[in-house]
Design an enzyme around this catalytic site. Structure first.
Site, mmCIF file in Angstrom:
data_model
loop_
_atom_site.group_PDB
_atom_site.id
_atom_site.type_symbol
_atom_site.label_atom_id
_atom_site.label_comp_id
_atom_site.label_asym_id
_atom_site.label_seq_id
_atom_site.Cartn_x
_atom_site.Cartn_y
_atom_site.Cartn_z
ATOM 1 N N GLU A 1 15.692 -17.075 -12.263
ATOM 2 C CA GLU A 1 15.300 -15.683 -12.466
ATOM 3 C C GLU A 1 14.484 -15.524 -13.754
ATOM 4 O OE1 GLU A 1 15.037 -13.206 -10.749
ATOM 5 O OE2 GLU A 1 15.073 -11.457 -12.048
ATOM 6 N N CYS B 1 0.854 -1.187 0.000
ATOM 7 C CA CYS B 1 0.000 0.000 0.000
ATOM 8 C C CYS B 1 0.894 1.243 0.000
ATOM 9 C CB CYS B 1 -0.933 0.109 1.195
ATOM 10 S SG CYS B 1 -2.056 -1.269 1.371
ATOM 11 N N GLU C 1 5.753 -13.847 -13.382
ATOM 12 C CA GLU C 1 5.136 -12.716 -12.703
ATOM 13 C C GLU C 1 4.512 -11.711 -13.650
ATOM 14 O OE1 GLU C 1 7.685 -10.342 -10.171
ATOM 15 O OE2 GLU C 1 9.380 -10.567 -11.504
ATOM 16 N N LYS D 1 10.649 -14.142 -13.936
ATOM 17 C CA LYS D 1 10.245 -12.997 -14.742
ATOM 18 C C LYS D 1 9.020 -13.357 -15.590
ATOM 19 C CE LYS D 1 11.800 -10.407 -13.137
ATOM 20 N NZ LYS D 1 12.765 -10.386 -12.063
ATOM 21 N N HIS E 1 15.717 -36.396 -12.579
ATOM 22 C CA HIS E 1 15.118 -36.897 -11.334
ATOM 23 C C HIS E 1 13.634 -36.528 -11.234
ATOM 24 C CE1 HIS E 1 19.031 -38.164 -9.982
ATOM 25 N NE2 HIS E 1 19.511 -36.969 -10.266
ATOM 26 N N TRP F 1 -2.968 -2.565 -1.583
ATOM 27 C CA TRP F 1 -2.713 -3.968 -1.909
ATOM 28 C C TRP F 1 -3.407 -4.734 -0.795
ATOM 29 C CZ3 TRP F 1 -0.114 -8.236 0.251
ATOM 30 C CH2 TRP F 1 0.145 -9.290 -0.649
ATOM 31 N N LYS G 1 5.380 -3.849 -5.658
ATOM 32 C CA LYS G 1 6.834 -3.701 -5.760
ATOM 33 C C LYS G 1 7.519 -3.962 -4.422
ATOM 34 C CE LYS G 1 10.597 -2.437 -7.955
ATOM 35 N NZ LYS G 1 11.140 -3.457 -8.868
ATOM 36 N N ASN H 1 -0.810 1.797 5.898
ATOM 37 C CA ASN H 1 -0.016 0.768 5.211
ATOM 38 C C ASN H 1 0.555 -0.143 6.286
ATOM 39 O OD1 ASN H 1 1.844 -0.661 3.599
ATOM 40 N ND2 ASN H 1 3.407 0.922 3.870
ATOM 41 N N GLY H 2 0.354 -1.472 6.129
ATOM 42 C CA GLY H 2 0.885 -2.395 7.131
ATOM 43 C C GLY H 2 -0.241 -3.204 7.752
ATOM 44 N N ARG I 1 3.162 0.063 -5.398
ATOM 45 C CA ARG I 1 3.079 -0.589 -4.090
ATOM 46 C C ARG I 1 1.799 -1.402 -3.909
ATOM 47 N NH1 ARG I 1 6.731 1.559 -0.499
ATOM 48 N NH2 ARG I 1 5.504 0.800 1.242
#
Ligand code: M6R
Length: 592
Positions: A465, A2, A472, A469, A488, A74, A587, A100-101, A27
């Site tokens: 990585e 947020c 997401e 990418k 395996h 968020w 983010k 926020n939190g 955010r």
């Protein structure tokens, strides 16, 4: 997560707040809202969705009030809805709060408030703050906030305005970030510096347990007991231009192309900063790297370099898993926390707990003044500039540069190794010239539903990585795997529909990677390889070769990641997806 912003000053608050919210949208973007004090009354406007939905709903409502707060959400407690969107107000509509939190004891507080007759309108933890401030108000907003802080527990930042005191915003920081922007006849509060950069570069970073009381005339900072504090004002070096798209379609693409500069600036910064450190890695018997997401992948690469050049046994742990293990640590251990934002709560908690156990903590961060930067014993900075796209790109290669620099610090061959590192920016520049080729490859595979990414040794973190990418930003399932582990299990997935991206620069494991490619081909999988441009053998074995310039083995991660970032970008962009703000993500992850 947020983003919150507050303003009081000489201008109309609404456009400033909406502009700030757009810059904070990375955010979270499930819903957004503003509260403005308009002719002595509190006006609240909220919408589900992105800031543009809020802007649309405000068309034809030219509020002129000069004090206000804004929020981009968020969702944690309660689904994205207008009721759950911030700002939240008290029952009389006199106090508005953006938060926020997480308020950990909100259920107890909610029950207590409801038993006293307060009516909750949302499912959020945040709403209790507005009711508590209203309940505690006896003519002074700061005092009401101080009393409220005595009751709430958790990691949070919030800002409050009141129609009773129309030219005042009070902000609190405890665990989530909050900065104060100092203007001329106007002052700001925000979750992050870019939100207020167009208006001021003079910033105070609040610490946990601090409260900012802002009016158009000034800023006063207090602790949670109401004692006044003196804080330094920092002049922010970033300019706004670096936070704009500069002609690129998306921030992510711009940031991919900024990598030569990000790596170059980082190495130049380290040349002056690191050599003044009072320790070397060799002073420790062990290194532990803690990070999340892309930063974790940078840590996996660093393990190879640190063990090779500093000879220090190194373990890499997901910060979110760190707290569940015993992790015996002492003063012989260096704990390296890697974080772009410097605010990832899992990484911050893990570093703090390592510090309590006596370890030396070193942060590798991009945001100067962030919580992780401030709370660690030492910091190395990645000078990548602000990264707006949710998918980390330039900060990853900048992290690689910082970590490589750290690892080679003690090597007797440091000088030639450093010379090679200094060549990386221009070699990355050359790699970026193949962007159009990667775009054509993206076109061929964008309808595929699953991808496998394989790599060995230094290419294994890059396979992880590359897969991250793609997942997401394109929402296509992708799995990163050590190539040698394929037999395996994952080899069972391979058929004629499965693109398998194999990261195979000519390094010590090259022949083994070629064997893996043969195994994929034998099962009719589609091989997309990443390798050196003159590698005819790899070309022959692959449906498509994503070419990179040849570099020494140790430096291959700086190059192999470039086509994988571009591949994910072009697939997502061609699918018409919101590349910079993919669904369900934010983010900066300030929740556990
Ligand atoms: O700010 P941090 O580096 O601590 O963030 C860690 C992760 O949240 C971050 O890397 C995330 O995985 C990115 N979306 C990856 O692109």
């Amino acid at each position: 997560m947020c983003g919150i912003i507050g303003y009081t000053g000489k201008e109309s608050a609404l456009p400033l707040i909406l502009g700030g919210l757009e810059r904070l949208e990375y955010r979270g973007y499930d819903s957004a809202g503003v509260a403005i004090i308009e002719e002595g009354s509190l006006i609240v406007e909220k919408q589900v969705g992105k800031i543009r939905e809020l802007v649309r709903s405000l068309w034809g409502k030219p509020f002129k009030g000069k004090t206000g707060i804004g929020h981009t959400r968020w969702a944690t407690h309660g689904a994205p809805s207008v009721d759950n969107a911030h700002p939240h107000t008290d029952s009389r509509g006199e106090f508005a709060v953006v938060h926020n939190g997480i308020i950990e004891n909100y259920l107890d507080l909610k029950r207590e408030l409801e038993s006293e007759g307060f009516k909750m309108r949302s499912e959020t933890d945040s709403e209790v703050i507005a009711h508590l401030i209203s309940k505690n108000y006896e003519g002074d907003l700061l005092t009401a906030v101080l009393k409220t802080c005595e009751k709430i527990r958790g990691a949070f930042a919030f800002a409050v305005i009141s129609s009773r005191e129309p030219f005042r915003v009070v902000g609190v920081k405890q665990g989530s970030p909050l900065v104060v922007g100092i203007g001329e006849g106007e002052n700001f509060l925000a979750s992050d510096i870019p939100a207020i950069l167009p208006y001021t570069k003079r910033v105070i970073t609040l610490e946990d347990g601090e409260i900012a009381d802002i009016t158009p005339e000034g800023v006063n900072i207090y602790d949670f007991w109401g004692n006044p504090l003196t804080k330094d004002i920092m002049i922010v070096p970033w300019d706004l231009i670096s936070a704009e798209k500069a002609g690129f379609k998306h921030f992510m693409l711009k940031e991919i192309f900024e990598q030569p500069k990000a790596v170059g600036d980082t190495v130049r910064g380290l040349l002056s900063e690191f050599d003044s450190f009072p320790f070397s890695l060799k002073d420790f018997s062990r290194a532990l790297i803690i990070a999340c997401g892309t930063s974790y992948h940078a840590g996996l690469s660093a393990k190879f370099w640190i063990e090779k050049y500093a000879g220090v046994p190194t373990e890499v742990v997901y910060a979110s898993e760190f707290r569940y293990g015993e992790h015996p640590l002492g003063d012989d251990v260096i704990v390296i926390g890697i974080s772009q934002s410097g605010e990832t709560i899992d990484t911050k908690f893990a570093l703090n707990s390592a510090k309590e156990k006596g370890a030396t903590t070193l942060a590798v961060v991009n945001v100067v003044g962030s919580s992780i930067d401030r709370e660690s014993d030492y910091s190395l900075y990645t000078h990548a500039g602000p990264e707006i796209g949710v998918a980390a790109t330039k900060t990853f290669t900048a992290q690689l540069a910082a970590l490589y620099y750290l690892a080679i610090g003690e090597s007797p061959k440091k000088e030639p190794l450093l010379r090679d590192l200094l060549k990386i920016p221009s070699i990355v520049e050359n790699a970026l010239e193949s962007a159009e080729d990667v775009e054509s490859v993206a076109e061929k595979y964008l309808k595929k539903k699953d991808f496998l990414y394989l790599g060995r040794y230094l290419s294994y973190p890059i396979a992880l990585e590359g897969a991250l990418k793609l997942k997401e930003i394109s929402y296509i399932h992708a799995e990163g795997y050590p190539a040698g582990e394929m037999k395996h299990g994952p080899i069972a997935l391979i058929d004629e529909n499965m693109p398998v991206v194999v990261v195979a620069p000519r390094d010590r494991v090259y022949e083994k990677s070629i064997s893996n490619i043969e195994e994929v081909r034998a099962r009719k999988g589609i091989v997309i390889s990443v390798g050196f441009e003159e590698d005819d053998k790899l070309k022959k074995y692959s449906e498509d070769l994503l070419k990179i310039p040849e570099v020494p083995e140790d430096l291959t991660p700086f190059l192999t990641v470039i086509p994988l970032q571009l591949l994910a970008y072009y697939i997502a962009s061609k699918l018409g997806l919101d590349v910079d703000q993919p669904r369900n993500l934010a983010k900066t992850v300030t929740v556990e």
